[in-house]
Design a protein around this motif. Sequence first.
Motif, PDB file in Angstrom:
ATOM      1  N   ALA A  35       0.827  -1.209   0.000  1.00 48.47           N
ATOM      2  CA  ALA A  35       0.000   0.000   0.000  1.00 48.47           C
ATOM      3  C   ALA A  35       0.858   1.255   0.000  1.00 48.47           C
ATOM      4  N   LEU A  36       2.044   1.189   0.612  1.00 57.45           N
ATOM      5  CA  LEU A  36       2.942   2.342   0.623  1.00 57.45           C
ATOM      6  C   LEU A  36       3.501   2.628  -0.770  1.00 57.45           C
ATOM      7  N   GLU A  37       3.545   1.607  -1.616  1.00 60.55           N
ATOM      8  CA  GLU A  37       4.055   1.782  -2.984  1.00 60.55           C
ATOM      9  C   GLU A  37       2.972   2.245  -3.956  1.00 60.55           C
ATOM     10  N   VAL A  38       1.723   1.757  -3.764  1.00 56.43           N
ATOM     11  CA  VAL A  38       0.698   2.003  -4.784  1.00 56.43           C
ATOM     12  C   VAL A  38      -0.635   2.512  -4.220  1.00 56.43           C
ATOM     13  N   GLY A  39      -0.799   2.534  -2.889  1.00 56.70           N
ATOM     14  CA  GLY A  39      -2.086   2.913  -2.309  1.00 56.70           C
ATOM     15  C   GLY A  39      -2.946   1.693  -2.028  1.00 56.70           C
ATOM     16  N   ASP A  40      -3.854   1.822  -1.071  1.00 62.46           N
ATOM     17  CA  ASP A  40      -4.642   0.664  -0.652  1.00 62.46           C
ATOM     18  C   ASP A  40      -5.719   0.247  -1.651  1.00 62.46           C
ATOM     19  N   GLU A  41      -6.386   1.207  -2.284  1.00 62.73           N
ATOM     20  CA  GLU A  41      -7.478   0.857  -3.190  1.00 62.73           C
ATOM     21  C   GLU A  41      -6.972   0.160  -4.465  1.00 62.73           C
ATOM     22  N   THR A  49     -11.966  -5.857  10.407  1.00 63.22           N
ATOM     23  CA  THR A  49     -11.552  -4.609   9.776  1.00 63.22           C
ATOM     24  C   THR A  49     -12.166  -4.519   8.385  1.00 63.22           C
ATOM     25  N   THR A  50     -11.753  -3.529   7.615  1.00 64.90           N
ATOM     26  CA  THR A  50     -12.295  -3.343   6.267  1.00 64.90           C
ATOM     27  C   THR A  50     -11.342  -3.924   5.232  1.00 64.90           C
ATOM     28  N   GLU A  51     -11.841  -4.069   4.025  1.00 66.34           N
ATOM     29  CA  GLU A  51     -11.008  -4.601   2.948  1.00 66.34           C
ATOM     30  C   GLU A  51      -9.867  -3.665   2.609  1.00 66.34           C
ATOM     31  N   LYS A  52     -10.085  -2.363   2.717  1.00 64.77           N
ATOM     32  CA  LYS A  52      -8.993  -1.415   2.480  1.00 64.77           C
ATOM     33  C   LYS A  52      -7.921  -1.550   3.551  1.00 64.77           C
ATOM     34  N   ASP A  53      -8.351  -1.659   4.808  1.00 68.43           N
ATOM     35  CA  ASP A  53      -7.389  -1.717   5.908  1.00 68.43           C
ATOM     36  C   ASP A  53      -6.540  -2.977   5.878  1.00 68.43           C
ATOM     37  N   ILE A  54      -7.121  -4.079   5.432  1.00 66.53           N
ATOM     38  CA  ILE A  54      -6.368  -5.342   5.443  1.00 66.53           C
ATOM     39  C   ILE A  54      -5.122  -5.240   4.572  1.00 66.53           C
ATOM     40  N   HIS A  55      -5.175  -4.351   3.552  1.00 63.49           N
ATOM     41  CA  HIS A  55      -4.017  -4.190   2.667  1.00 63.49           C
ATOM     42  C   HIS A  55      -2.964  -3.244   3.248  1.00 63.49           C
ATOM     43  N   ARG A  56      -3.312  -2.528   4.318  1.00 61.33           N
ATOM     44  CA  ARG A  56      -2.356  -1.598   4.928  1.00 61.33           C
ATOM     45  C   ARG A  56      -1.740  -2.140   6.206  1.00 61.33           C
ATOM     46  N   LEU A  57      -2.293  -3.217   6.738  1.00 61.77           N
ATOM     47  CA  LEU A  57      -1.770  -3.799   7.973  1.00 61.77           C
ATOM     48  C   LEU A  57      -0.541  -4.654   7.675  1.00 61.77           C
ATOM     49  N   HIS A  58       0.463  -4.559   8.509  1.00 60.17           N
ATOM     50  CA  HIS A  58       1.705  -5.308   8.304  1.00 60.17           C
ATOM     51  C   HIS A  58       1.482  -6.801   8.500  1.00 60.17           C
ATOM     52  N   ALA A 115      -7.764   7.596  10.880  1.00 62.37           N
ATOM     53  CA  ALA A 115      -8.137   8.444   9.747  1.00 62.37           C
ATOM     54  C   ALA A 115      -8.172   7.634   8.449  1.00 62.37           C
ATOM     55  N   ASP A 116      -8.881   8.156   7.459  1.00 65.22           N
ATOM     56  CA  ASP A 116      -8.974   7.521   6.148  1.00 65.22           C
ATOM     57  C   ASP A 116      -7.583   7.345   5.535  1.00 65.22           C
ATOM     58  N   HIS A 117      -7.322   6.165   4.963  1.00 64.62           N
ATOM     59  CA  HIS A 117      -6.042   5.820   4.325  1.00 64.62           C
ATOM     60  C   HIS A 117      -4.875   5.847   5.333  1.00 64.62           C
ATOM     61  N   HIS A 118      -5.156   5.612   6.598  1.00 65.02           N
ATOM     62  CA  HIS A 118      -4.112   5.680   7.628  1.00 65.02           C
ATOM     63  C   HIS A 118      -3.037   4.625   7.390  1.00 65.02           C
ATOM     64  N   ASN A 119      -1.776   5.053   7.464  1.00 66.31           N
ATOM     65  CA  ASN A 119      -0.658   4.116   7.388  1.00 66.31           C
ATOM     66  C   ASN A 119      -0.269   3.716   8.814  1.00 66.31           C
ATOM     67  N   TYR A 120      -0.496   2.463   9.141  1.00 66.13           N
ATOM     68  CA  TYR A 120      -0.331   1.992  10.516  1.00 66.13           C
ATOM     69  C   TYR A 120       1.134   1.943  10.922  1.00 66.13           C
ATOM     70  N   SER A 121       1.412   2.403  12.138  1.00 67.07           N
ATOM     71  CA  SER A 121       2.769   2.451  12.693  1.00 67.07           C
ATOM     72  C   SER A 121       2.915   1.430  13.817  1.00 67.07           C
ATOM     73  N   GLU A 122       4.133   1.283  14.302  1.00 63.05           N
ATOM     74  CA  GLU A 122       4.383   0.370  15.424  1.00 63.05           C
ATOM     75  C   GLU A 122       3.589   0.799  16.656  1.00 63.05           C
ATOM     76  N   THR A 123       3.483   2.104  16.864  1.00 57.17           N
ATOM     77  CA  THR A 123       2.688   2.607  17.988  1.00 57.17           C
ATOM     78  C   THR A 123       1.229   2.192  17.841  1.00 57.17           C
ATOM     79  N   THR A 161     -10.832   0.328  12.031  1.00 59.18           N
ATOM     80  CA  THR A 161     -11.101   0.981  10.748  1.00 59.18           C
ATOM     81  C   THR A 161     -10.199   2.196  10.527  1.00 59.18           C
ATOM     82  N   GLY A 162      -9.782   2.350   9.271  1.00 59.64           N
ATOM     83  CA  GLY A 162      -9.083   3.546   8.828  1.00 59.64           C
ATOM     84  C   GLY A 162      -9.704   4.011   7.530  1.00 59.64           C
TER      85      GLY A 162
END
Length: 346
Positions: free
Chosen positions: A93-99, A295-304, A267-275, A242-243
């Motif tokens: 997601a960091l390379e191309v976005g979650d959607e 979670t949501t389908e978008k979030d599953i692609h942003r979670l490590h 927040a929308d499109h949130h990039n999850y951190s270690e915190t 949710t993000g």
Amino acid sequence: MPVLRWILSPISLIYLLIVWIRNKLYDKAILKSKSFDIPTIVIGNLAIGGTGKTPMTEYLIRLLTSHYTLATLSRGYGRKTSGFRYVEKTSTALEVGDEPLQFKNKFAKLTVTVCEDRCAGVEILRNSHQVILLDDAYQHRRLKPGFAILLFDFNSLFSTIITLPTGNFRDNFSASSRANLIVITKCPLRLSLSQQQQIEHRIRKHSKAPIFYSTIKYDQLKDSNHMPVAFDLSVYHILLLTGIANPQPLKEYLLSKVASIKQLTFADHHNYSETDYIKINSAFQNLEGNKIIITTEKDIHRLHEEILTTLPIYYIPIQLDFIADKEMFDEKVLNYLFHVQSVNEH
């Protein structure tokens, strides 16, 4: 509405003026828009986030992919890269976005691309594809689409329409005049005639485009490997993670189906951190009894991967579902493509 937003209302007036001038410059061709001979379908909205552009794009992919060589082109919101990129299943997601990553994971053979300059992206794709779907490009006026589908969240049309930063609209309501079709999303299933009349009265001041009504359809729960699972959710205590712009419909859907819900919202499109992962783990451990994270389908692609393999995390895919006139909507989209194809052949 928060007090701070009202304090910023003078800025909203300035923003409104700037957007109005910009649109007028494009309308009068002082600022130039570029059109293409290849069919280009834009899916967009006037407000920020939460109107269902992703489910609409997926609906069009399902409608068209068996008939046309199709590509999607998105900005790739939230990515840390720039320029044109093809999206692969191995992308992040960091390379191309979650959607865009979601599109590629659901439609493996589809050409999925990102580029902040939509005209440049179409130039690259035009010779090897028959149709290009442009996700969230309604305000990208340097490109003149062949066909524009404009989405409005149902609830947004029953409140005062105010531009950023006081309100949530990023464009003037009059911009709806550029739409070929308008879809009202996230409608209640029992949509009354009175509600439709109120909506159409508001829209008809600016647009003659056909208006369609749709709702959200929730699919079967899936695990982080995108495999369907069958749980009796009524015995589970849920951490709802949710993000996205508007998690309330998902929460309302789950309320009657689970033992309890604790919500953790980003927040929308949130990039999850270690915190964030520490916070998620702590919130999950504090739940009692049988428990899982949804979670949501978008979030599953942003979670490590690490958290996906250490905690029981699942997601619920959604689809756009027309309340009525689905066949008419399909026909208008297909007629546009047939017309362009006929013109190009001659």
